[in-house]
Design a protein around this motif. Structure first.
Motif, short mmCIF file in Angstrom:
data_model
loop_
_atom_site.label_atom_id
_atom_site.label_comp_id
_atom_site.label_asym_id
_atom_site.label_seq_id
_atom_site.Cartn_x
_atom_site.Cartn_y
_atom_site.Cartn_z
N ILE A 3 -84.67 -13.61 82.09
CA ILE A 3 -83.84 -14.76 81.69
C ILE A 3 -83.00 -14.40 80.48
O ILE A 3 -81.84 -14.80 80.37
CB ILE A 3 -84.74 -15.98 81.42
CG1 ILE A 3 -85.45 -16.38 82.71
CG2 ILE A 3 -83.93 -17.14 80.89
CD1 ILE A 3 -86.49 -17.41 82.53
N GLN A 4 -83.58 -13.60 79.57
CA GLN A 4 -82.82 -13.27 78.37
C GLN A 4 -81.73 -12.25 78.62
O GLN A 4 -80.81 -12.12 77.83
CB GLN A 4 -83.77 -12.77 77.28
CG GLN A 4 -84.54 -13.90 76.65
CD GLN A 4 -85.16 -13.51 75.35
OE1 GLN A 4 -85.80 -12.46 75.26
NE2 GLN A 4 -85.00 -14.32 74.34
N ALA A 5 -81.83 -11.53 79.74
CA ALA A 5 -80.80 -10.53 80.03
C ALA A 5 -79.49 -11.20 80.47
O ALA A 5 -78.43 -10.60 80.35
CB ALA A 5 -81.27 -9.57 81.11
N VAL A 6 -79.60 -12.42 80.97
CA VAL A 6 -78.39 -13.13 81.40
C VAL A 6 -77.89 -13.95 80.21
O VAL A 6 -78.69 -14.62 79.58
CB VAL A 6 -78.72 -14.06 82.58
CG1 VAL A 6 -77.46 -14.66 83.14
CG2 VAL A 6 -79.47 -13.31 83.64
N PRO A 7 -76.58 -13.87 79.90
CA PRO A 7 -76.07 -14.65 78.77
C PRO A 7 -76.37 -16.13 78.97
O PRO A 7 -76.01 -16.70 80.01
CB PRO A 7 -74.57 -14.40 78.81
CG PRO A 7 -74.39 -13.18 79.60
CD PRO A 7 -75.53 -13.06 80.53
N ALA A 8 -77.04 -16.75 77.98
CA ALA A 8 -77.61 -18.08 78.19
C ALA A 8 -76.56 -19.11 78.59
O ALA A 8 -76.74 -19.83 79.58
CB ALA A 8 -78.34 -18.52 76.93
N LEU A 9 -75.46 -19.14 77.86
CA LEU A 9 -74.47 -20.19 78.12
C LEU A 9 -73.89 -20.06 79.52
O LEU A 9 -73.69 -21.05 80.23
CB LEU A 9 -73.37 -20.14 77.07
CG LEU A 9 -72.51 -21.38 76.97
CD1 LEU A 9 -73.32 -22.54 76.45
CD2 LEU A 9 -71.32 -21.15 76.06
N LEU A 10 -73.66 -18.83 79.95
CA LEU A 10 -73.09 -18.61 81.28
C LEU A 10 -74.11 -18.95 82.36
O LEU A 10 -73.76 -19.51 83.41
CB LEU A 10 -72.63 -17.16 81.43
CG LEU A 10 -71.69 -16.63 80.37
CD1 LEU A 10 -71.08 -15.32 80.81
CD2 LEU A 10 -70.59 -17.61 80.07
N LEU A 11 -75.37 -18.60 82.10
CA LEU A 11 -76.43 -18.95 83.04
C LEU A 11 -76.50 -20.46 83.22
O LEU A 11 -76.55 -20.97 84.34
CB LEU A 11 -77.77 -18.42 82.52
CG LEU A 11 -79.00 -18.80 83.33
CD1 LEU A 11 -79.07 -17.93 84.55
CD2 LEU A 11 -80.26 -18.64 82.51
N ILE A 12 -76.44 -21.17 82.09
CA ILE A 12 -76.51 -22.63 82.14
C ILE A 12 -75.33 -23.18 82.93
O ILE A 12 -75.47 -24.07 83.77
CB ILE A 12 -76.56 -23.19 80.72
CG1 ILE A 12 -77.87 -22.80 80.05
CG2 ILE A 12 -76.41 -24.70 80.72
CD1 ILE A 12 -77.88 -22.95 78.57
N MET A 13 -74.14 -22.61 82.68
CA MET A 13 -72.96 -23.07 83.41
C MET A 13 -73.14 -22.88 84.91
O MET A 13 -72.90 -23.79 85.70
CB MET A 13 -71.73 -22.26 82.97
CG MET A 13 -71.15 -22.65 81.66
SD MET A 13 -69.71 -21.62 81.35
CE MET A 13 -69.34 -22.07 79.69
N LEU A 14 -73.57 -21.68 85.31
CA LEU A 14 -73.68 -21.37 86.74
C LEU A 14 -74.67 -22.30 87.41
O LEU A 14 -74.37 -22.93 88.43
CB LEU A 14 -74.09 -19.91 86.93
CG LEU A 14 -74.22 -19.50 88.39
CD1 LEU A 14 -72.84 -19.20 88.95
CD2 LEU A 14 -75.11 -18.30 88.56
N VAL A 15 -75.87 -22.42 86.81
CA VAL A 15 -76.91 -23.22 87.46
C VAL A 15 -76.47 -24.68 87.53
O VAL A 15 -76.65 -25.36 88.55
CB VAL A 15 -78.25 -23.07 86.71
CG1 VAL A 15 -79.31 -23.92 87.36
CG2 VAL A 15 -78.69 -21.63 86.70
N SER A 16 -75.85 -25.16 86.44
CA SER A 16 -75.45 -26.57 86.45
C SER A 16 -74.38 -26.81 87.51
O SER A 16 -74.41 -27.82 88.21
CB SER A 16 -75.01 -26.97 85.04
OG SER A 16 -73.70 -27.43 85.02
N VAL A 17 -73.44 -25.87 87.67
CA VAL A 17 -72.41 -26.05 88.69
C VAL A 17 -73.03 -26.02 90.09
O VAL A 17 -72.71 -26.84 90.94
CB VAL A 17 -71.31 -24.97 88.55
CG1 VAL A 17 -70.47 -24.91 89.81
CG2 VAL A 17 -70.44 -25.27 87.37
N VAL A 18 -73.97 -25.07 90.31
CA VAL A 18 -74.58 -24.97 91.63
C VAL A 18 -75.26 -26.28 92.01
O VAL A 18 -75.08 -26.79 93.12
CB VAL A 18 -75.58 -23.79 91.67
CG1 VAL A 18 -76.49 -23.90 92.87
CG2 VAL A 18 -74.83 -22.47 91.69
N PHE A 19 -76.01 -26.87 91.07
CA PHE A 19 -76.73 -28.09 91.42
C PHE A 19 -75.79 -29.29 91.51
O PHE A 19 -75.99 -30.18 92.33
CB PHE A 19 -77.83 -28.37 90.39
CG PHE A 19 -79.09 -27.62 90.68
CD1 PHE A 19 -80.10 -28.20 91.42
CD2 PHE A 19 -79.26 -26.33 90.24
CE1 PHE A 19 -81.24 -27.51 91.72
CE2 PHE A 19 -80.41 -25.62 90.51
CZ PHE A 19 -81.40 -26.21 91.25
#
Lengths: 580, 356
Positions: free
Chosen positions: A398-414
């Motif tokens: 989880i830490q290897a993925v940039p947090a803000l971008l991860l949050i953006m991607l997951v939020s858009v997917v859902f």
């Protein structure tokens, strides 16, 4: 502290160390009674809001239960889609049993052993523990099955409905000292200059100021009551004259930077909790359903006419050409203490409800993330080996993925998929869950060192060899030592969550309208900063800055108060709020 | 465990991490709640089209086959084509085309805080409890709490205002340095990065600056966003630099140096400065995390066509494969930086690493 009346002279014959807290209260009930009377008085003043809060709590619990209850069926559907109906049924049942078992593990300790004895089996301690869990799981699944598949379910939901309906009815029927009915600030001007429909015929501004002042006075009284409770406990009911916690409190009280942070955080929380009372217009009327609600005003011809909020909002936008600035009335006699937004809605209402949104997201995200971090750190430091490696792997991933971008991607997917979890708060709950998912590894890393240290202590070995269950050992003998650390990191991270939520909403990826959020206000006002409508983007920005500074100051102060020598890795937590 | 063993262990650990990141992406993009076909064709597409696309995207294959294909594609950088943002263009091409702008932004966003944050922090640490110390510390605290996106909005408004005579401290940002007003270019936008040429030195191409004005324009374009992007790191550097300086100043070896009668200039530069740099190293390397996250916001507001902006566009326009591919590239960068950081630790500070 030292003011505790010392009755330890006769302590030799009868050491009062053994007395339970309950007994100590029973011996000297007066201070506790006075303190509780204070609580009763405070609750009575706001009884309507108390019931409204209880109703909301019911709603949250109901939603959570429904969410968990829907998991087995949805897992079953997924499996049935690929492997066929029978496999889907098995998957549903398996998931249900697993969830039920996960619920029983933490609570089975408080169930009496007699529940196992009736089985009449000869079991070891370990076997007894597992038998108890299995029994509880069975009961839970049976009850759930009864509710889900038999008519009992109908009666059950009718009962729940009756209870929640009753609470809601009480919430609207009972008065509160800060309610709009008591101190109304929405009314219309009279042709001869006075006001109609407001509290005592005062101007809306004055009525609003009185109500807001009352809210903060009430909240301060509540704070004083809490502090008094601590003092009463300390002087009358605590056995020890001194505990390390006294020093913690003393250090915190003398840390002025921390107190500043505490005051701002307190104001923020009060603003969020009492949002309906602090906002000059009702959010339901002004923001959520402006079409459906009418109000009266004095038009140019000196006649009292009525119009809808949606039309009035159109005329009172702050968009560079027109401006309803802070501390002014709009053209319809509506008081706007912080001006209006670029869409003509009331800024103060947006700010207070936006505070509510931020607070809910921040607390849910950090609370959930801290829970995951603590549980995993306890498990991985207690069992070590494969548990530890698996946790390291998960957190590294989880830490290897940039947090803000991860949050953006997951939020858009859902959100694109219109997943039911994206409905509450227009995506707020989803965002909170994603933040918890993205932030637990950081917290886990921060408390990993301390929890590994604790797990090496002799008292943990002693607890193990006395036959304490792993769960008890972790909860009683390890968790208290890492609680302080998680508190520090939590309060340092919460500012980061608030900034990131605002940033995502600013970009249009976080919380969708109509739920108010500070980031959207800044987005709406960004083109008008150098015009007369500068306040639209400036006020929420300053609010974010203040709240984030305050949470950082509070976190620092808690760290210094808990342990001035604590070697907390600053770089990790300190940069948490950045990047947004 | 020797420190090189520790380093190699960390290095090996990145392989499974990479695979689990890929697995996570696969779950999110392929088996997650969103249907790739519906996302691409829109809701009103016919059943035949859907079926055809399902076949073409390989969605009818068994799940494990899709998974293996997905992983091999990503590992070999065969990301396929963009759907919407720059339709039918290779994703890798788009990323390579957008990377220089982001690198230019990142370079300045690391450099500026280094030369502002650390000196300020050291100054504050050398003069503790003075007015300068309080001013620097308070400035750092506020600077850190300022949300980047809000700073961008405010900074743009202020800079734009300087054009209409509302000059800030007598400075007109448009005419300062290379004149933007005369050239009629916006103060936001993508730096062209066409100021260097290459010349052959001993058969090797060596870049040199061929157009100083273009360089100045690119620097002026990037300064405000870089300063904002680096704000959080600057504040962190200030804070940690101050603490490190305070600790070093009060340490025994500085006392010894003073007792030897060394001039204070030598003590500060030779004994204090170098030792105070050690705790700052991880801060500097970890800045990359912040820069990658923050670049989305800053690039979007300042109209810079970099990786972050393309990531944002691919998210808002429903180009999920491209978003996934970019996220994977970012992850690769971060994993590489992690390894670099571990390597630097292993080389520079022998105390770090083992014993854990």
């Amino acid at each position: 502290m030292s003011t505790r009346q010392s009755d330890s002279t006769d302590g030799f014959e009868e050491p009062d160390d053994d007395k339970l807290f309950r007994d100590r209260v029973r011996e000297n009930p007066r201070p506790a009674a006075v303190w509780l009377a204070g609580l009763a008085l405070l609750l009575l003043l706001e009884i309507g809001r108390v019931f409204a809060g209880v109703g909301q709590a019911f709603g949250i619990v109901g939603f959570t239960v429904e969410l968990f209850a829907s998991i087995p069926a949805s897992v079953g559907d997924n499996v049935a889609g690929t492997l066929g109906g029978a496999a889907g049924f098995v998957a549903t049942a398996l998931t249900a049993v697993l969830i039920a078992f996960a619920i029983t593990v933490p609570v089975s300790g408080s169930v009496p052993d007699a529940a196992v004895d009736i089985l009449g089996l000869d079991l070891s301690r370990r076997g007894r523990r597992w038998a108890k869990r299995a029994e509880l799981t069975f009961v839970l699944v049976a009850v759930a099955g009864l509710i889900a598949y038999t008519p009992v379910g109908g009666a059950f939901s009718a009962l729940i409905g009756a209870i929640t309906g009753g609470v809601d009815a009480l919430a609207s029927a009972l008065p509160s000292i800060t309610s709009r009915d008591l101190i109304a600030n929405t009314g219309h001007r009279l042709p001869d200059g006075g006001w109609e429909g407001t509290f005592l015929g005062l101007s809306p501004a004055a009525a609003w100021a009185i109500r807001t002042g009352l809210v903060f006075a009430y909240a301060t009284a509540f704070l004083v009551w809490l502090w008094r409770g601590f003092n009463v406990y300390r002087t009358h009911y605590r056995l020890a004259d001194w505990t390390p916690r006294d020093d913690t409190v003393r250090r915190f009280r003398h840390n002025y930077w921390g107190l500043f942070g505490f005051v701002i955080v307190f104001l923020f929380v009060v603003l969020a909790l009492w949002a309906p009372a602090v906002s000059p217009v009702e959010a339901q009327h002004n923001i959520y359903e402006p079409n459906a609600h009418e109000f009266q005003y004095l038009d140019e011809n000196g006649e009292v006419t009525s119009t809808t909020h949606v039309f009035a909002n159109l005329q009172s936008r702050s968009d560079g050409q027109n401006t309803i600035g802070p501390m002014s009335y709009d053209g319809y006699g509506r008081w706007a203490p912080l001006g209006t937004t670029n869409r003509g809605q009331d800024m103060m209402t947006h700010l207070s409800y936006g505070a509510r949104t931020s607070l809910v997201i921040g607390v849910t995200a950090i609370g959930l993330g801290a829970l995951i971090a603590v549980v995993l750190s306890l498990l991985s430091s207690y069992y070590k080996g494969i548990t530890d490696i698996a946790t390291v792997m998960a957190s590294d991933t989880i830490q290897a993925v940039p947090a803000l971008l991860l949050i953006m991607l997951v939020s858009v997917v859902f959100q694109e998929a219109n997943h039911p979890i994206a409905q509450p708060l227009d995506g707020g709950l989803l965002l909170a869950l994603i933040f918890a998912f993205a932030y637990w590894p950081g917290m886990w890393r921060a408390i990993r060192g301390p929890s590994l240290q604790v797990s090496e202590q002799e008292w943990v070995d002693a607890a193990k060899s006395y036959g304490q269950t792993p769960l008890q050992t972790m909860r009683k003998h390890m968790a208290p030592y890492i609680a302080g650390y998680i508190l520090i990191y939590g309060s340092l991270l919460i500012g980061g969550v608030i900034i990131s939520t605002a940033a995502l909403t600013f970009l249009g990826l976080g919380i969708n309208p109509p739920t108010p959020e500070w980031g959207r206000l800044i987005n709406g006002g960004q083109s008008y900063i150098s015009t007369s409508s500068w306040h639209v983007a400036t006020i929420p920005g300053i609010a974010i800055v203040l709240v984030v500074i305050a949470f950082n100051a509070l976190g620092d102060a808690i760290r210094d108060a808990i342990d001035p020598e604590a070697d907390v890795d600053e770089s990790e937590a300190a940069t948490a709020g950045g990047g947004a | 465990m020797s420190r090189w063993e520790y380093f190699i262990k960390r290095l090996l650990l990145t392989v499974p991490v990479l695979f689990s990141v890929l697995t996570f992406l696969f779950i999110m993009l392929r088996t997650g709640p969103i249907d790739p076909v519906a996302a691409r064709l829109g809701p009103q597409a016919g059943a035949a089209d859907r079926q055809q696309l399902r076949e073409r995207l390989g969605l009818n294959d068994p799940l494990w086959e899709q998974y293996v294909d997905f992983i091999t594609d990503f590992i070999t950088f065969n990301f396929g084509q963009s759907w919407v943002v720059q339709a039918e263009r290779d994703i890798l091409d788009i990323a390579v085309g957008a990377a220089p702008a982001t690198l230019w932004l990142g370079f300045w966003a690391i450099l500026l805080p280094l030369f502002i944050g650390i000196p300020l922090g050291f100054y504050a640490g050398l003069n503790p409890n003075t007015f300068g110390d309080y001013a620097a510390s308070l400035g750092g605290i506020i600077w850190q709490a300022l949300p980047n996106f809000w700073l961008c909005v405010i900074a743009l408004a202020v800079l734009r205002r300087t054009r209409e005579g509302g000059e800030l401290l007598g400075i007109n940002w448009y005419t300062l340095g290379p004149d933007f007003a005369a050239r009629d270019i916006s103060i936001t936008g993508t730096p062209a990065l066409e100021w260097f040429s290459t010349t052959d030195v001993l058969m090797l191409p060596m870049p040199y600056v061929s157009d100083w004005t273009a360089l100045a324009i690119d620097i002026k374009l990037i300064l405000p966003p870089a300063l904002i992007l680096g704000s959080a790191s600057m504040a962190a550097e200030l804070r940690i630099g101050r603490t490190a300086m305070l600790e070093t100043v009060n340490s025994k070896f500085v006392e010894t140096a003073k007792a030897k009668g060394l001039p204070s200039r030598v003590i500060v530069w030779k004994h204090i400065f170098r030792n105070a740099m050690i705790p700052l190293l991880p801060v500097i390397t970890s800045e990359a995390f912040l820069l990658i996250g923050g670049s989305v916001i800053v690039e979007q507001i300042f109209n810079i066509n970099g990786l972050g902006r393309i990531f944002f566009q691919s998210l808002t326009q429903g180009d999920l494969p491209m978003a996934g591919a970019l996220l994977f590239l970012f992850t690769l960068i971060i994993l590489g930086l992690n390894i670099l950081q571990d390597f630097l630790y292993t080389v520079i500070d022998p105390r770090v690493g083992y014993d854990q």
